[in-house]
Design a protein around this motif. Structure first.
Motif, PDB file in Angstrom:
ATOM      1  N   LEU A   9       0.845  -1.195   0.000  1.00 41.41           N
ATOM      2  CA  LEU A   9       0.000   0.000   0.000  1.00 41.41           C
ATOM      3  C   LEU A   9       0.886   1.252   0.000  1.00 41.41           C
ATOM      4  CD1 LEU A   9      -3.127   0.697   0.299  1.00 41.41           C
ATOM      5  CD2 LEU A   9      -2.604   1.109   2.719  1.00 41.41           C
ATOM      6  N   ASP A  10       0.417   2.260  -0.721  1.00 41.54           N
ATOM      7  CA  ASP A  10       1.100   3.550  -0.675  1.00 41.54           C
ATOM      8  C   ASP A  10       0.911   4.140   0.724  1.00 41.54           C
ATOM      9  OD1 ASP A  10       1.421   6.542  -0.952  1.00 41.54           O
ATOM     10  OD2 ASP A  10       1.877   5.936  -3.018  1.00 41.54           O
ATOM     11  N   VAL A  11       1.984   4.593   1.334  1.00 41.95           N
ATOM     12  CA  VAL A  11       1.919   5.081   2.707  1.00 41.95           C
ATOM     13  C   VAL A  11       0.941   6.245   2.860  1.00 41.95           C
ATOM     14  CG1 VAL A  11       3.820   6.748   2.490  1.00 41.95           C
ATOM     15  CG2 VAL A  11       3.367   5.653   4.701  1.00 41.95           C
ATOM     16  N   SER A  12       0.708   6.996   1.777  1.00 38.85           N
ATOM     17  CA  SER A  12      -0.224   8.130   1.842  1.00 38.85           C
ATOM     18  C   SER A  12      -1.671   7.686   2.000  1.00 38.85           C
ATOM     19  CB  SER A  12      -0.085   9.000   0.586  1.00 38.85           C
ATOM     20  OG  SER A  12      -0.485   8.272  -0.571  1.00 38.85           O
ATOM     21  N   GLU A  13      -1.941   6.400   1.768  1.00 38.98           N
ATOM     22  CA  GLU A  13      -3.307   5.882   1.847  1.00 38.98           C
ATOM     23  C   GLU A  13      -3.682   5.380   3.239  1.00 38.98           C
ATOM     24  OE1 GLU A  13      -4.600   3.318  -1.401  1.00 38.98           O
ATOM     25  OE2 GLU A  13      -2.780   3.863  -2.504  1.00 38.98           O
ATOM     26  N   LEU A  14      -2.765   5.538   4.210  1.00 42.16           N
ATOM     27  CA  LEU A  14      -3.046   5.060   5.565  1.00 42.16           C
ATOM     28  C   LEU A  14      -2.739   6.179   6.559  1.00 42.16           C
ATOM     29  CD1 LEU A  14      -3.979   2.336   6.877  1.00 42.16           C
ATOM     30  CD2 LEU A  14      -1.578   1.984   7.477  1.00 42.16           C
ATOM     31  N   SER A  15      -3.743   6.993   6.810  1.00 44.31           N
ATOM     32  CA  SER A  15      -3.584   8.123   7.729  1.00 44.31           C
ATOM     33  C   SER A  15      -3.561   7.637   9.172  1.00 44.31           C
ATOM     34  CB  SER A  15      -4.725   9.116   7.544  1.00 44.31           C
ATOM     35  OG  SER A  15      -4.772   9.580   6.203  1.00 44.31           O
ATOM     36  N   GLU A  16      -3.090   8.485  10.055  1.00 46.87           N
ATOM     37  CA  GLU A  16      -3.065   8.137  11.474  1.00 46.87           C
ATOM     38  C   GLU A  16      -4.474   7.820  11.973  1.00 46.87           C
ATOM     39  OE1 GLU A  16      -1.626  10.044  15.744  1.00 46.87           O
ATOM     40  OE2 GLU A  16      -0.716  10.739  13.861  1.00 46.87           O
ATOM     41  N   GLY A  17      -4.604   6.696  12.686  1.00 51.04           N
ATOM     42  CA  GLY A  17      -5.905   6.255  13.197  1.00 51.04           C
ATOM     43  C   GLY A  17      -6.661   5.362  12.245  1.00 51.04           C
ATOM     44  N   GLN A  18      -6.137   5.164  11.033  1.00 48.01           N
ATOM     45  CA  GLN A  18      -6.802   4.309  10.053  1.00 48.01           C
ATOM     46  C   GLN A  18      -6.262   2.882  10.107  1.00 48.01           C
ATOM     47  OE1 GLN A  18      -6.315   6.380   6.198  1.00 48.01           O
ATOM     48  NE2 GLN A  18      -8.545   6.433   6.105  1.00 48.01           N
ATOM     49  N   LEU A  91      -2.490 -12.426  17.642  1.00 48.75           N
ATOM     50  CA  LEU A  91      -2.335 -12.281  16.198  1.00 48.75           C
ATOM     51  C   LEU A  91      -0.867 -12.376  15.802  1.00 48.75           C
ATOM     52  CD1 LEU A  91      -4.574  -9.130  15.583  1.00 48.75           C
ATOM     53  CD2 LEU A  91      -5.147 -11.468  14.912  1.00 48.75           C
ATOM     54  N   ASN A  92      -0.626 -12.886  14.601  1.00 50.11           N
ATOM     55  CA  ASN A  92       0.720 -12.799  14.051  1.00 50.11           C
ATOM     56  C   ASN A  92       1.074 -11.332  13.812  1.00 50.11           C
ATOM     57  OD1 ASN A  92       1.583 -15.504  13.860  1.00 50.11           O
ATOM     58  ND2 ASN A  92       0.220 -15.824  12.116  1.00 50.11           N
ATOM     59  N   LYS A  93       2.326 -10.990  14.095  1.00 49.08           N
ATOM     60  CA  LYS A  93       2.845  -9.644  13.880  1.00 49.08           C
ATOM     61  C   LYS A  93       3.922  -9.731  12.797  1.00 49.08           C
ATOM     62  CE  LYS A  93       4.473  -5.416  14.736  1.00 49.08           C
ATOM     63  NZ  LYS A  93       3.813  -4.223  14.213  1.00 49.08           N
ATOM     64  N   PHE A  94       3.859  -8.860  11.789  1.00 46.91           N
ATOM     65  CA  PHE A  94       4.760  -8.939  10.650  1.00 46.91           C
ATOM     66  C   PHE A  94       5.641  -7.685  10.558  1.00 46.91           C
ATOM     67  CE2 PHE A  94       0.703 -11.041   9.294  1.00 46.91           C
ATOM     68  CZ  PHE A  94       1.158 -12.346   9.412  1.00 46.91           C
ATOM     69  N   PRO A  95       6.914  -7.859  10.166  1.00 44.63           N
ATOM     70  CA  PRO A  95       7.817  -6.715  10.004  1.00 44.63           C
ATOM     71  C   PRO A  95       7.347  -5.784   8.880  1.00 44.63           C
ATOM     72  CG  PRO A  95       9.057  -8.767  10.138  1.00 44.63           C
ATOM     73  CD  PRO A  95       7.607  -9.149   9.978  1.00 44.63           C
ATOM     74  N   VAL A  96       7.502  -4.490   9.103  1.00 46.77           N
ATOM     75  CA  VAL A  96       7.105  -3.458   8.138  1.00 46.77           C
ATOM     76  C   VAL A  96       8.315  -2.575   7.807  1.00 46.77           C
ATOM     77  CG1 VAL A  96       5.679  -1.410   7.764  1.00 46.77           C
ATOM     78  CG2 VAL A  96       4.708  -3.403   8.912  1.00 46.77           C
ATOM     79  N   THR A  97       8.488  -2.295   6.534  1.00 44.55           N
ATOM     80  CA  THR A  97       9.477  -1.292   6.109  1.00 44.55           C
ATOM     81  C   THR A  97       8.810  -0.344   5.122  1.00 44.55           C
ATOM     82  OG1 THR A  97      10.261  -2.749   4.340  1.00 44.55           O
ATOM     83  CG2 THR A  97      11.465  -2.814   6.420  1.00 44.55           C
ATOM     84  N   ILE A  98       9.257   0.901   5.131  1.00 44.33           N
ATOM     85  CA  ILE A  98       8.750   1.900   4.192  1.00 44.33           C
ATOM     86  C   ILE A  98       9.857   2.165   3.164  1.00 44.33           C
ATOM     87  CG2 ILE A  98       7.727   4.178   3.895  1.00 44.33           C
ATOM     88  CD1 ILE A  98       6.107   2.306   5.710  1.00 44.33           C
ATOM     89  N   LYS A  99       9.539   1.947   1.892  1.00 39.76           N
ATOM     90  CA  LYS A  99      10.527   2.126   0.836  1.00 39.76           C
ATOM     91  C   LYS A  99       9.855   2.750  -0.378  1.00 39.76           C
ATOM     92  CE  LYS A  99      13.966  -0.430  -1.884  1.00 39.76           C
ATOM     93  NZ  LYS A  99      14.529  -1.779  -2.169  1.00 39.76           N
ATOM     94  N   ASP A 100      10.420   3.847  -0.851  1.00 39.03           N
ATOM     95  CA  ASP A 100       9.888   4.540  -2.032  1.00 39.03           C
ATOM     96  C   ASP A 100       8.386   4.846  -1.874  1.00 39.03           C
ATOM     97  OD1 ASP A 100      12.393   4.347  -3.263  1.00 39.03           O
ATOM     98  OD2 ASP A 100      11.915   2.379  -4.118  1.00 39.03           O
ATOM     99  N   GLY A 101       8.020   5.240  -0.663  1.00 34.37           N
ATOM    100  CA  GLY A 101       6.636   5.636  -0.409  1.00 34.37           C
ATOM    101  C   GLY A 101       5.651   4.492  -0.309  1.00 34.37           C
ATOM    102  N   HIS A 104       5.972  -1.966   2.805  1.00 29.19           N
ATOM    103  CA  HIS A 104       6.399  -3.335   2.497  1.00 29.19           C
ATOM    104  C   HIS A 104       6.204  -4.200   3.741  1.00 29.19           C
ATOM    105  CE1 HIS A 104       8.738  -2.490  -1.330  1.00 29.19           C
ATOM    106  NE2 HIS A 104       8.448  -1.273  -0.883  1.00 29.19           N
ATOM    107  N   VAL A 105       5.622  -5.383   3.570  1.00 28.44           N
ATOM    108  CA  VAL A 105       5.386  -6.305   4.680  1.00 28.44           C
ATOM    109  C   VAL A 105       6.057  -7.640   4.368  1.00 28.44           C
ATOM    110  CG1 VAL A 105       3.648  -7.570   5.998  1.00 28.44           C
ATOM    111  CG2 VAL A 105       3.219  -5.202   5.307  1.00 28.44           C
ATOM    112  N   SER A 106       6.749  -8.193   5.369  1.00 29.98           N
ATOM    113  CA  SER A 106       7.405  -9.493   5.239  1.00 29.98           C
ATOM    114  C   SER A 106       6.632 -10.521   6.046  1.00 29.98           C
ATOM    115  CB  SER A 106       8.853  -9.420   5.739  1.00 29.98           C
ATOM    116  OG  SER A 106       9.593  -8.456   5.020  1.00 29.98           O
ATOM    117  N   ALA A 107       6.239 -11.615   5.389  1.00 27.06           N
ATOM    118  CA  ALA A 107       5.444 -12.629   6.080  1.00 27.06           C
ATOM    119  C   ALA A 107       5.530 -13.961   5.366  1.00 27.06           C
ATOM    120  CB  ALA A 107       3.982 -12.190   6.170  1.00 27.06           C
ATOM    121  N   ASN A 108       5.319 -15.017   6.118  1.00 25.22           N
ATOM    122  CA  ASN A 108       5.056 -16.321   5.533  1.00 25.22           C
ATOM    123  C   ASN A 108       3.601 -16.292   5.075  1.00 25.22           C
ATOM    124  OD1 ASN A 108       4.169 -19.001   5.158  1.00 25.22           O
ATOM    125  ND2 ASN A 108       5.674 -19.802   6.622  1.00 25.22           N
ATOM    126  N   PRO A 109       3.316 -16.466   3.791  1.00 27.00           N
ATOM    127  CA  PRO A 109       1.936 -16.340   3.309  1.00 27.00           C
ATOM    128  C   PRO A 109       0.939 -17.208   4.076  1.00 27.00           C
ATOM    129  CG  PRO A 109       3.441 -16.402   1.447  1.00 27.00           C
ATOM    130  CD  PRO A 109       4.269 -16.686   2.672  1.00 27.00           C
TER     131      PRO A 109
END
Length: 545
Positions: A9-18, A91-101, A104-109
């Protein structure tokens, strides 16, 4: 499968509280829940570990409480940890990185699917020198005490002593489905409890006495077991009416899998059933039995409408209409006189129920079987002559705000047997509901693991019931003096607000999720609008938390 990383997802599409549910490639039905809490992006499993509800349709607070829209299970959106029952796992917790806006989420599908969303507890037993926690009872309170202990980092042994012959189950499904195979109801197998939770469970045993001075309990009057901490979670015993015929062979109470099996075996096409009691268990059983093509299905209740005390006349009448549409006949404002044996038979079977109707007329209802759904009493008979415990008039045990038994060292009481302190009113109350017992267990587990800094129990009760439509309820509405209905009762799409002196103390709904779970959060936070504000158009869903 191995862990993979995808831009979601584009980071701009997830505002604080969303929060947003986003598909995760690589597994059928895979998805993650992205949330923005205080400017931090988090990724967790997208589905509630209780019944698989989409968490994106629930409630997210500014502190990161993530509440399921269906039954009020709550998680920490930042960690995936359990906050409130009825979540059976984190719940499973997955690592998050922000790259080029992009997020990115890393997970075992496989860990992003409904079936793969469960996460193992944080710790298992390692300190075998400590006697550990002993839990008496094998129900919801017991299972969630285990969860609470391990999730809070408790490392000593846990032992469960259960009268039942199966591990803790989802008891709420019994009256809604009549499932008779406990393996289809269990949260974990005995092996999983042992290996993943460091818990020993002993089935089919009865605790006959407790000695707080020696910190021991006695099983079946012969075997003694020691403890460091004791949790009493014995639940309730179904009541039998003090009338003739209440003990006949085909007069059933309803509490466990054995009771479900007995009822399932007799509830056959063409049979005649009488249910005594018009509250939750009786009405849920009516919803199930009405699908069995019975010749007659009669419900006898003392109230004017079902659930009158809890839900009020208007809502109760609406629910009554749902059941009447399924060929259920009600005999309300009535009293049961006796249950009659089958005439001329040597068997010990009921053949009819005699009641006195609201008009004073004696009415006889034919019955091939009878169900007593008239509540439960606390299962504390083994403590009646124990000088260490002071039982209340109803057999319950009063506890303090930490769910400890006052004056009895290292002993806690939870669930149906506990008169616990309301942190808002200061009064004690005893609530017979599976989810209250579950949250008690979570709280006690935490308090034992953090004994030096315990937390007072302050959860808003959340209930649910299958009544043709799903009924949601939160709060404690006993003694309400006004009810306000928002929506349509005939369409079974409404929110009912229950108020005392203008303050909303409880709410019920059908087909209006997630309103009730939002109200439960508002009540807990002290931010619930007044009844006048609700009447003026204030929408609880519009209020920030």
């Amino acid at each position: 499968m191995s862990t993979v990383t995808h831009p979601l997802l584009d980071v701009s599409e997830l505002s604080e509280g969303q929060m947003k549910q986003v598909e995760f490639p690589g597994a059928e039905g895979g998805a993650v829940l992205l949330s923005n809490v205080g400017g931090k992006i988090n990724a967790t499993g997208a589905f509630c570990t209780h019944y698989g509800a989409p968490l994106a349709k629930g409630v997210l607070t500014s502190s990161g409480r993530l509440v399921c829209p269906w039954h009020g299970a709550c998680f920490d959106a930042c960690t995936g940890d359990i906050e409130d029952a009825p979540a059976p796992a984190a719940l499973n917790k997955f690592p998050v990185t922000i790259k080029d806006g992009m997020i990115h989420v890393s997970a075992n599908p496989e860990h992003t699917t409904k079936n793969g969303s469960w996460r193992a507890p944080k710790s298992v037993a390692s300190d075998s020198a400590d006697k550990g926690v002993l839990i008496v009872g094998g129900g919801a309170g017991a299972y969630n005490t285990i969860q609470g202990l391990r999730n809070a980092g408790y490392k000593s042994p846990i032992t469960v002593l259960s009268q039942e012959n199966y591990v803790p189950i989802d008891r709420t499904k019994l009256s809604k489905t009549l499932i008779t195979d406990p393996s289809k109801l269990q949260w974990r197998t005995a092996a999983e409890l042992q290996i993943k939770y460091g818990t020993t469970i002993r089935l089919g045993v009865t605790v006959t006495s407790v000695s707080p001075s020696s910190k021991t309990v006695t099983i079946d009057e012969k075997e003694t077991i020691s403890y460091s901490k004791l949790v009493l979670s014995t639940g309730g015993i179904p009541r039998r009416l003090p009338i003739d015929g209440a003990d006949l062979d085909n007069v059933f109470t309803f509490r466990n899998v054995d009771d479900a099996a007995k009822l399932d075996s007799v509830a056959r096409e063409g049979k005649k059933c009488v249910i005594l009691g018009s509250s939750f268990i009786g009405m849920e059983l009516a919803a199930v039995l009405s699908k069995r093509k019975l010749a007659t299905l009669n419900i006898v209740g003392m109230e004017k409408v079902p659930f009158e005390t809890i839900l009020g006349e208007e809502v109760g009448a609406a629910i009554q209409k749902i059941h009447e549409g399924q060929s259920v006949t009600f005999h309300l404002s009535s009293k049961v006189s006796k249950i009659n044996k089958v005439p001329g038979e040597e068997s010990n079977s009921a053949g009819s129920v005699e009641i006195v109707s609201s008009s004073g007329e004696t009415v006889t209802l034919e019955a091939d079987f009878v169900v007593l759904a008239v509540g439960v009493r606390p299962a504390t008979d083994f403590l009646k002559n124990n000088e260490s415990f002071k039982l209340e008039k109803d057999g319950g045990i009063q506890v303090d705000e930490y769910l400890k038994v006052p004056g009895v060292e290292d002993v806690y009481a939870i669930g149906d047997i506990a008169h616990y302190k309301d942190t808002i009113t200061g009064n004690h109350k005893r609530i017979e509901h599976w989810n209250v017992a579950s949250n008690h267990g979570m709280a006690v587990g935490y308090n034992i693991a953090h004994e030096s800094q315990p937390k007072a129990f302050s959860k808003t009760p959340v209930f649910w019931s299958a009544q043709g439509q799903q009924l949601r309820y939160c709060g404690v509405g006993v003694g309400y003096d006004e009810v306000h209905i928002d929506g349509s009762l005939p369409d079974f799409k409404f929110v009912a607000y229950y108020a005392k002196q203008g303050n909303v103390v409880a709410a019920a709904s059908m087909q209006r999720d997630p309103t009730v779970v939002k109200i439960s959060e508002l009540l807990s936070a002290g931010k619930m609008p007044t009844l006048e504000e609700i009447k003026g158009g204030k929408d609880p869903l519009s209020i920030s938390l």
